[in-house]
Design a protein around this motif. Structure first.
Motif, short mmCIF file in Angstrom:
data_model
loop_
_atom_site.label_atom_id
_atom_site.label_comp_id
_atom_site.label_asym_id
_atom_site.label_seq_id
_atom_site.Cartn_x
_atom_site.Cartn_y
_atom_site.Cartn_z
N TYR A 54 0.91 -1.30 -0.16
CA TYR A 54 -0.04 -0.07 -0.10
C TYR A 54 1.01 1.10 -0.08
CZ TYR A 54 -2.77 3.05 2.05
OH TYR A 54 -3.82 4.46 1.89
N HIS A 55 2.03 1.14 0.76
CA HIS A 55 2.89 2.42 1.12
C HIS A 55 3.43 2.36 0.04
CE1 HIS A 55 1.39 3.78 4.83
NE2 HIS A 55 1.86 3.14 5.61
N GLN A 56 4.08 1.39 -0.13
CA GLN A 56 5.63 1.11 -2.06
C GLN A 56 4.65 2.23 -3.46
OE1 GLN A 56 6.10 -2.40 -2.15
NE2 GLN A 56 7.41 -2.54 -4.62
N GLY A 57 3.28 2.16 -3.83
CA GLY A 57 2.72 2.50 -4.56
C GLY A 57 1.88 3.86 -4.38
N ARG A 58 2.47 4.21 -2.91
CA ARG A 58 2.57 6.17 -2.97
C ARG A 58 3.58 6.60 -2.45
NH1 ARG A 58 -1.59 2.60 -2.13
NH2 ARG A 58 -3.96 3.76 -2.04
N CYS A 59 4.93 6.19 -2.71
CA CYS A 59 6.43 6.40 -2.24
C CYS A 59 7.07 6.90 -3.64
CB CYS A 59 7.06 5.83 -1.70
SG CYS A 59 5.97 5.80 0.19
N ALA A 60 7.80 7.86 -3.18
CA ALA A 60 8.95 8.22 -5.32
C ALA A 60 10.39 7.97 -3.86
CB ALA A 60 8.84 9.74 -4.86
N ALA A 115 10.13 -11.96 3.69
CA ALA A 115 10.22 -10.02 3.27
C ALA A 115 10.90 -10.46 2.00
CB ALA A 115 10.77 -8.71 4.29
N SER A 116 10.83 -10.10 0.64
CA SER A 116 12.28 -10.65 0.07
C SER A 116 11.83 -9.23 -0.95
CB SER A 116 11.19 -11.53 -1.84
OG SER A 116 12.35 -12.09 -1.96
N VAL A 117 12.87 -8.28 -0.50
CA VAL A 117 13.64 -6.91 -0.78
C VAL A 117 14.22 -6.57 -2.11
CG1 VAL A 117 14.36 -4.65 -0.62
CG2 VAL A 117 13.86 -6.26 1.72
N PRO A 118 13.08 -6.93 -3.43
CA PRO A 118 14.06 -6.81 -4.81
C PRO A 118 15.10 -5.27 -4.89
CG PRO A 118 11.88 -5.46 -5.04
CD PRO A 118 11.64 -5.91 -3.48
N PRO A 119 15.85 -5.89 -5.96
CA PRO A 119 17.05 -5.20 -6.71
C PRO A 119 16.66 -3.84 -6.59
CG PRO A 119 16.73 -7.00 -7.63
CD PRO A 119 15.44 -7.40 -7.02
N ASP A 120 15.66 -3.14 -6.86
CA ASP A 120 14.93 -1.78 -7.31
C ASP A 120 15.00 -0.60 -5.61
OD1 ASP A 120 12.87 -3.26 -6.72
OD2 ASP A 120 11.56 -1.49 -7.31
N LEU A 121 14.44 -1.78 -4.55
CA LEU A 121 14.62 -1.54 -3.31
C LEU A 121 15.37 -1.52 -2.00
CD1 LEU A 121 10.74 -2.02 -3.29
CD2 LEU A 121 11.69 0.30 -2.75
N GLY A 122 17.03 -1.79 -2.70
CA GLY A 122 17.77 -2.76 -2.89
C GLY A 122 17.94 -2.50 -0.72
N SER A 123 18.45 -1.20 -0.33
CA SER A 123 18.56 -0.57 0.45
C SER A 123 17.09 -0.65 1.67
CB SER A 123 19.32 0.40 0.74
OG SER A 123 18.42 1.22 -0.01
N LEU A 124 16.41 -1.44 1.37
CA LEU A 124 14.85 -0.97 2.03
C LEU A 124 15.06 -1.53 3.14
CD1 LEU A 124 12.03 -0.29 2.77
CD2 LEU A 124 11.22 -1.72 1.31
N SER A 125 14.70 -1.08 4.70
CA SER A 125 14.97 -2.16 5.57
C SER A 125 13.67 -2.29 5.81
CB SER A 125 15.31 -2.29 7.11
OG SER A 125 15.03 -2.45 8.13
#
Length: 237
Positions: free
Chosen positions: A54-60, A143-153
């Motif tokens: 939900y938040h991912q689709g609303r963040c830049a 949680a599987s963090v994709p490459p484009d969000l690599g530094s996401l905690s």
């Protein structure tokens, strides 16, 4: 296509507000499995996945996504503190810095996750920084963090909970979640018996869930405001 978070089961449940989160994926809430008094990990993973998406689709940016997750957890932290204050048989509140940190790493962690945090540490270089360490944070088990969000905690939500408890108790601080690589041989006791102290056997590490051993641990860095440090120092005089 932007990556999303993997989840397990999508089932309904009844009253779950009085239960800590558990690690029993064989039991489905509302099903006929054993009831250990905890909320199914698969149910929580599904809900948390929906929250992240939900938040991912609303963040830049990644930093904005982490701030949104922290904000979501902040309100939970305020409510957890309120619940503990309401249920406590003692009329006093914690006013010491180490006392509130120990309260979070033990009482709050146990009420939410059925176990205490794995360690509470103080920074050697900065007197205003403390670290709460969890080797199996429940928010990033699946949680599987994709490459484009690599530094996401993925554990930023838990950082928000900690911040909410601290702020509600009058301890202003900035809390950030970090994934730190687990060194070889580090915390071997954790993988052997399946969790930190206080779990009562209910906590299962990711190894016991049939998942590959975790390569990172969650470190929640707590940086207190100067006013908090000055107040705590004055109590020692």
């Amino acid at each position: 296509q932007r990556g999303t978070f993997d989840t397990m089961s999508r089932t309904n449940t009844t009253s779950i507000l009085e239960k800590p989160l558990g690690r029993n994926t064989n039991r489905v809430l509302g099903g006929g499995g054993s009831n250990d008094g905890t909320v199914s990990l698969s149910a929580f993973s599904y809900l948390y996945s929906e929250l992240v998406q939900y938040h991912q689709g609303r963040c830049a940016s990644i930093s904005e996504l982490e701030r949104r997750l922290e904000s979501s957890g902040y309100g939970v932290g305020l409510k957890v503190l309120e619940m503990h204050a309401y249920r406590s048989k003692e009329s006093k509140r914690e006013i010491r810095l180490m006392g509130i940190l120990q309260f979070i790493s033990s009482s709050v962690w146990k009420s939410l996750f059925g176990k205490a945090a794995d360690s509470l540490e103080r920074s050697i270089d900065h007197e205003d920084e403390y670290m709460i360490v969890d080797y199996d944070p429940i928010t990033s088990v699946y949680a599987s963090v994709p490459p484009d969000l690599g530094s996401l905690s993925a554990d930023a939500y838990l950082g928000g909970i900690i911040a909410g408890v601290l702020d509600g108790a009058g301890f202003g601080a900035r809390v950030t979640a970090h994934g730190v690589t687990i060194e070889e041989g580090e915390n071997s006791n954790h993988s052997n018996h399946g969790g930190g102290s206080g779990g009562g056997g209910r906590f299962m590490s990711s190894n016991n869930l049939g998942l590959p051993p975790r390569k990172t641990k969650a470190v929640f860095l707590v940086k207190f405001d100067k006013e908090v440090l000055d107040r705590d120092s004055s109590l020692d005089r």
